[in-house]
Design a protein around this motif. Structure first.
Motif, PDB file in Angstrom:
ATOM      1  N   LYS A   1       8.551   8.239  -3.810  1.00  0.00           N
ATOM      2  CA  LYS A   1       9.666   9.043  -3.311  1.00  0.00           C
ATOM      3  C   LYS A   1       9.996   8.722  -1.853  1.00  0.00           C
ATOM      4  O   LYS A   1      10.963   9.255  -1.301  1.00  0.00           O
ATOM      5  N   GLY A   2       9.175   7.864  -1.244  1.00  0.00           N
ATOM      6  CA  GLY A   2       9.447   7.447   0.126  1.00  0.00           C
ATOM      7  C   GLY A   2       8.749   8.267   1.193  1.00  0.00           C
ATOM      8  O   GLY A   2       9.009   8.093   2.385  1.00  0.00           O
ATOM      9  N   ILE A   3       7.853   9.165   0.791  1.00  0.00           N
ATOM     10  CA  ILE A   3       7.115   9.963   1.771  1.00  0.00           C
ATOM     11  C   ILE A   3       6.059   9.089   2.438  1.00  0.00           C
ATOM     12  O   ILE A   3       5.423   8.254   1.802  1.00  0.00           O
ATOM     13  N   ASP A   4       5.847   9.277   3.722  1.00  0.00           N
ATOM     14  CA  ASP A   4       4.911   8.479   4.505  1.00  0.00           C
ATOM     15  C   ASP A   4       3.510   8.538   3.887  1.00  0.00           C
ATOM     16  O   ASP A   4       2.898   9.615   3.823  1.00  0.00           O
ATOM     17  N   PRO A   5       2.942   7.383   3.422  1.00  0.00           N
ATOM     18  CA  PRO A   5       1.602   7.387   2.812  1.00  0.00           C
ATOM     19  C   PRO A   5       0.525   7.937   3.739  1.00  0.00           C
ATOM     20  O   PRO A   5      -0.448   8.545   3.286  1.00  0.00           O
ATOM     21  N   ASN A   6       0.673   7.696   5.033  1.00  0.00           N
ATOM     22  CA  ASN A   6      -0.300   8.194   5.994  1.00  0.00           C
ATOM     23  C   ASN A   6      -0.390   9.717   5.936  1.00  0.00           C
ATOM     24  O   ASN A   6      -1.480  10.296   5.925  1.00  0.00           O
TER      25      ASN A   6
END
Length: 433
Positions: free
Chosen positions: A301-306
């Motif tokens: 969904k494009g959320i920051d993996p960090n």
């Protein structure tokens, strides 16, 4: 333009690894189930049983870094084949032993032979899966550990009946291992470039994703390594590793002492204990698969993996700690099973997330040795904690402070990963320069 629909061979690879991991944990359950019969026949005392059981973990721990190096150097397929056949053979040899010394030696060799499985699996993540698929891949593979633990007991009880006692059961388990390894090897040995099952569309999809991740231009076979020393200087590496140590301490502590806790605190019979363990670890399988797929869904969904990973560890670790607090005050086995099942759901979600990290933070040709180092230190903790729990229970006469120890490990899972930075691979500045 290639309009061909990509095949799903990469998931067949990880389904085969799931089968291997399940058998791996069934094999670990064999000795525990058979030990009462072994102890009676060979007249081993409790102290000898403890040493024999711990010998596996020390062999397993010592071989983690060499196993990771071997997977990096010679490839995960050959590593898995040699490992699986050896551990099947050592399992069969165990059924022929008559002395405590021989048991210690062979159990240590069995542990050493099983050591390459997880480092080789991490290596395969870096070869077959994109960065948004690796938590799913880790979840599929690592779900074999709670599943193998859950079904291992009943299966080995059946082996005891079918094969005429503990010797036949150990030999049967060894034969089962070798058969599963040989069936899975054709999937594990291949890469996207060599697999006869993959089509051009899936190969292109994987190649493009990995070239983008590792910033490869031109020669896709260029060596991408910065050496273990560079990782030992990284906060990201140590955040991952210290968090994983807390995870492994929690996992091995509950796996080894959970049945004894239920038996001694709630005075239930062996059938009830078996059913309880099946429920607890079965819920763990669900937690692992749900967590792996959910985290990768958020990444896609494009959320920051960090942020995804850090928030996951933070929330899940706190939930595990809360479950342990309530477990320390449980007054019925029903409530104890509920708290343990909830903790195991969260704990296995944590596990698949950790096993996605070596491929995430490492350069392509370092993944095996980084995973091996992480697993080595985790298993040192895992080998010590069961002994520590025994000392605490003996000193206090109850399980309260042992459960509080698990609560502390859960909080460590929340805390240590905060120092990680998953948006940059370790050593990326060196390779760029």
């Amino acid at each position: 333009m290639n309009n061909e629909k990509p095949t799903k061979v990469r998931w067949m690879v990880f389904a085969s690894l799931f089968a291997l991991c399940t058998v791996n944990y069934i094999d670990r359950a064999v000795i525990s189930v058979c030990m009462p019969a072994i102890e009676e026949e060979l007249q081993f005392g409790p102290e000898l049983v403890g040493v024999i059981l711990s010998a596996f973990f020390w062999g397993y721990t010592v071989m983690q870094i060499p196993a990771g190096w071997f997977a990096d150097r010679f490839g995960p397929g050959k590593t898995i084949l040699g490992s699986g056949i050896l551990w099947g053979v050592f399992q069969m040899i165990t059924g022929c032993l008559h002395s405590s010394t021989a048991f210690m030696i062979v159990r240590a060799l069995l542990g050493a032979s099983e050591a390459p499985i997880y480092p080789a699996t991490s290596k395969l993540q870096s070869v077959w899966l994109t960065k948004n698929e690796r938590t799913r891949g880790a979840a599929i593979v690592d779900a074999g550990s709670p599943l193998g633990t859950a079904i291992g007991g009943p299966l080995i009880v059946a082996f005891l009946a079918w094969f005429g006692g503990w010797r036949g059961a150990l030999m049967g388990a060894g034969i089962l291992t070798i058969l599963v390894v040989l069936l899975c090897y054709p999937f594990c040995k291949a890469t996207p470039d060599t697999s006869p099952r993959i089509n051009a569309a899936e190969r292109e999809y994987i190649d493009n994703a990995l070239k983008d991740e590792y910033k490869i231009s031109g020669d896709a076979n260029q060596k991408l390594s910065v050496g273990l020393t560079r990782y030992l200087k990284s906060f990201t590496f140590w955040g991952m590793t210290l968090g994983f140590i807390c995870y492994d301490c929690f996992w091995y502590g509950l796996m080894t002492w959970g049945p004894m806790y239920l038996s001694q605190v709630f005075n239930v019979n062996i059938m009830t204990i078996g059913t309880s363990i099946f429920i607890v670890f079965g819920v763990g399988v669900i937690g692992e698969l749900f967590g792996g797929f959910f985290i990768d869904h958020l990444k896609e969904k494009g959320i920051d993996p960090n942020k995804i990973v850090k928030w996951s560890f933070g929330i899940l670790g706190v939930l595990m700690a809360i479950a342990m607090y309530f477990l320390s005050n449980a007054t019925s086995i029903t409530m104890a099973i509920i708290y343990l099942s909830f903790a195991m759901f969260c704990e296995r979600w944590v596990g698949c997330t950790f096993w996605s990290l070596p491929a995430t933070i490492s350069q392509r040709d370092d993944v095996g040795i980084v995973a091996g180092f992480m697993n080595m230190l985790g298993n040192v903790g895992g080998a010590i904690v069961p002994v520590l729990v025994g000392i605490i229970v003996m000193a206090t006469g109850n399980y309260y402070w042992a459960i509080i120890l698990f609560l502390a490990f859960a909080l460590g899972i929340s805390f240590f990963p905060l120092i990680m930075n998953l948006n940059k691979k370790v050593g990326a500045d060196i390779l760029k320069a």
